[in-house]
Design a protein around this motif. Sequence first.
Motif, mmCIF file in Angstrom:
data_model
loop_
_atom_site.group_PDB
_atom_site.id
_atom_site.type_symbol
_atom_site.label_atom_id
_atom_site.label_comp_id
_atom_site.label_asym_id
_atom_site.label_seq_id
_atom_site.Cartn_x
_atom_site.Cartn_y
_atom_site.Cartn_z
ATOM 1 N N GLU A 37 40.322 13.606 55.041
ATOM 2 C CA GLU A 37 40.756 14.894 55.598
ATOM 3 C C GLU A 37 40.897 14.813 57.119
ATOM 4 O O GLU A 37 40.670 15.803 57.822
ATOM 5 N N GLU A 38 41.261 13.655 57.642
ATOM 6 C CA GLU A 38 41.259 13.464 59.097
ATOM 7 C C GLU A 38 42.093 14.502 59.847
ATOM 8 O O GLU A 38 41.729 14.916 60.951
ATOM 9 N N GLU A 39 43.195 14.950 59.263
ATOM 10 C CA GLU A 39 44.072 15.886 59.967
ATOM 11 C C GLU A 39 43.430 17.259 60.146
ATOM 12 O O GLU A 39 43.770 17.981 61.099
ATOM 13 N N GLY A 40 42.519 17.628 59.255
ATOM 14 C CA GLY A 40 41.977 18.980 59.302
ATOM 15 C C GLY A 40 40.593 19.110 59.897
ATOM 16 O O GLY A 40 40.103 20.229 60.094
ATOM 17 N N ILE A 41 39.932 18.007 60.208
ATOM 18 C CA ILE A 41 38.535 18.067 60.649
ATOM 19 C C ILE A 41 38.383 18.813 61.973
ATOM 20 O O ILE A 41 37.403 19.553 62.186
ATOM 21 N N ALA A 42 39.354 18.658 62.866
ATOM 22 C CA ALA A 42 39.273 19.352 64.154
ATOM 23 C C ALA A 42 39.312 20.871 63.991
ATOM 24 O O ALA A 42 38.903 21.601 64.904
ATOM 25 N N LEU A 101 26.460 20.329 57.855
ATOM 26 C CA LEU A 101 26.215 18.952 57.438
ATOM 27 C C LEU A 101 27.484 18.414 56.786
ATOM 28 O O LEU A 101 27.829 18.778 55.666
ATOM 29 N N LEU A 102 28.198 17.560 57.514
ATOM 30 C CA LEU A 102 29.441 16.978 57.015
ATOM 31 C C LEU A 102 29.109 15.692 56.261
ATOM 32 O O LEU A 102 28.393 14.825 56.787
ATOM 33 N N VAL A 103 29.618 15.577 55.043
ATOM 34 C CA VAL A 103 29.332 14.403 54.215
ATOM 35 C C VAL A 103 30.631 13.640 53.990
ATOM 36 O O VAL A 103 31.520 14.093 53.269
ATOM 37 N N ASN A 104 30.736 12.480 54.619
ATOM 38 C CA ASN A 104 31.913 11.637 54.462
ATOM 39 C C ASN A 104 31.793 10.841 53.165
ATOM 40 O O ASN A 104 30.956 9.946 53.044
ATOM 41 N N ASP A 105 32.645 11.178 52.200
ATOM 42 C CA ASP A 105 32.570 10.584 50.867
ATOM 43 C C ASP A 105 33.431 9.314 50.800
ATOM 44 O O ASP A 105 34.361 9.209 50.017
ATOM 45 N N GLY A 106 33.114 8.342 51.672
ATOM 46 C CA GLY A 106 33.814 7.066 51.635
ATOM 47 C C GLY A 106 35.284 7.156 51.998
ATOM 48 O O GLY A 106 36.114 6.447 51.402
ATOM 49 N N SER A 107 35.630 7.987 52.953
ATOM 50 C CA SER A 107 37.034 8.140 53.353
ATOM 51 C C SER A 107 37.620 6.799 53.799
ATOM 52 O O SER A 107 36.943 5.974 54.421
ATOM 53 N N ASP A 113 40.592 6.848 55.586
ATOM 54 C CA ASP A 113 41.394 7.140 56.779
ATOM 55 C C ASP A 113 40.451 7.236 57.987
ATOM 56 O O ASP A 113 39.393 6.609 57.997
ATOM 57 N N ASN A 114 40.804 7.985 58.984
ATOM 58 C CA ASN A 114 39.973 8.109 60.187
ATOM 59 C C ASN A 114 39.034 9.309 60.156
ATOM 60 O O ASN A 114 38.599 9.783 61.219
ATOM 61 N N SER A 115 38.719 9.796 58.966
ATOM 62 C CA SER A 115 37.852 10.975 58.866
ATOM 63 C C SER A 115 36.504 10.758 59.553
ATOM 64 O O SER A 115 35.999 11.652 60.250
ATOM 65 N N LEU A 116 35.885 9.589 59.359
ATOM 66 C CA LEU A 116 34.560 9.361 59.935
ATOM 67 C C LEU A 116 34.606 9.400 61.464
ATOM 68 O O LEU A 116 33.681 9.930 62.100
ATOM 69 N N ILE A 117 35.659 8.887 62.059
ATOM 70 C CA ILE A 117 35.813 8.950 63.517
ATOM 71 C C ILE A 117 35.853 10.406 63.980
ATOM 72 O O ILE A 117 35.189 10.793 64.960
ATOM 73 N N GLU A 118 36.627 11.223 63.272
ATOM 74 C CA GLU A 118 36.743 12.643 63.634
ATOM 75 C C GLU A 118 35.428 13.381 63.408
ATOM 76 O O GLU A 118 35.056 14.277 64.185
ATOM 77 N N ILE A 119 34.710 13.025 62.350
ATOM 78 C CA ILE A 119 33.411 13.644 62.067
ATOM 79 C C ILE A 119 32.423 13.347 63.194
ATOM 80 O O ILE A 119 31.692 14.233 63.656
ATOM 81 N N LYS A 120 32.405 12.106 63.652
ATOM 82 C CA LYS A 120 31.486 11.718 64.727
ATOM 83 C C LYS A 120 31.794 12.474 66.016
ATOM 84 O O LYS A 120 30.885 12.806 66.784
ATOM 85 N N LYS A 121 33.060 12.749 66.259
ATOM 86 C CA LYS A 121 33.432 13.530 67.442
ATOM 87 C C LYS A 121 32.796 14.923 67.387
ATOM 88 O O LYS A 121 32.286 15.421 68.391
ATOM 89 N N LEU A 122 32.825 15.550 66.206
ATOM 90 C CA LEU A 122 32.219 16.879 66.071
ATOM 91 C C LEU A 122 30.709 16.807 66.264
ATOM 92 O O LEU A 122 30.120 17.660 66.938
ATOM 93 N N ALA A 123 30.076 15.800 65.657
ATOM 94 C CA ALA A 123 28.621 15.668 65.762
ATOM 95 C C ALA A 123 28.195 15.406 67.199
ATOM 96 O O ALA A 123 27.125 15.857 67.630
ATOM 97 N N ASP A 124 29.011 14.675 67.964
ATOM 98 C CA ASP A 124 28.703 14.414 69.372
ATOM 99 C C ASP A 124 28.888 15.656 70.237
ATOM 100 O O ASP A 124 28.251 15.806 71.273
#
Length: 250
Positions: free
Chosen positions: A17-22, A42-48, A50-61
Motif C-alpha cells: 500500500e505504498e501509495e496510500g501510507i502518507a 500500530l502499523l503491521v507490514n504483512d511482508g509487502s 513494494d516500498n511500504s516498509l520504507i513509508e511506514i518507517k517514515k511515519l514512525a520516525d
Amino acid sequence: MKENAYGITIIIPIFNEEEGIARLLPAFEEYINSSKFEVKLLLVNDGSTDNSLIEIKKLADHDAYVEYLSFNKNAGLSAAIRAGFERSMTKWVGYIDADLQTDPIDFLKLEAMIPHYDLVTGRREGRKDSTVKKMSSSFANWFRDSMLHDGVHDSGCPLKIMRRSVAMEMPFFKGMHRFFPALALIQGKKVIEIPVKHFPRITGKSKFNLWNRLLSPLQDTLALRWMMKRQSVYTISENSIKRHKAVIHE
C-alpha cells in the motif's frame, strides 16, 4: 485530559500500500484529537514487496504515537491483526484497513458504545465497491448469519473496537477477521453493530479474489458452526478455593 495514556491501539495491516501510507496520519488527525483516549497507531507490514516498509518507517520516525511491526513474508490479514493484538499494551484495540475505505473519525461512534459492549463493529452503508464484490459479500454475510446467528449484517467491516482481553481469547485461524463478532459471542460477550461511512478505494488494489472472499469464508463458517454446536457449558454452584488479593490488569 485524555482518559488514560495510550488507552486504545488502532491496528492497521498493510500489504503493498505504498501509495496510500502518507494519507494515514492526516486521515487520523481529527479522530486522535477528538478521542477520549490516548491513541496509538500500530502499523503491521504483512511482508509487502513494494516500498511500504520504507513509508511506514517514515511515519514512525515522524510521530511518537506511531509504531510498526514487519513480517519477513506475507502471512495474511488475520495474522497481521493477531500480531497487533498480541503486541498491544492497551485495554482496547481497534482495527482499520490501510486503504481508508472506512473513515477513522467513525471510531468515535464506536467509542461511544464501549462502556456497554465488549466488541463494537461497523456496518458499511452505501458501499462503494464493485457489484461482484458487494454481491459476494452480501451472500457470505447472509450465509454466515444463517449458520451462526450472530445478528451482524457486515461481519467483515474493517472498522472495529474490542477489549484486548476478548481478542486474545479468540482462537486464531486464517480468516478469523471475518468472524470477530461470532467469536466474541461464543465467549458470552456483548456485541453491537453501528452504521459507518464507506468510500471508494483511491490507491492500491484489492487483495481479495473469489476464493478468499466467498468460498473460503463459507468453509470457515461451517467449521465455526461445528465449534459452536460442540460448546460445553457449565455453572459452578459452590467451591472452596481460597482467593488471594491481587491486582489484575486486562
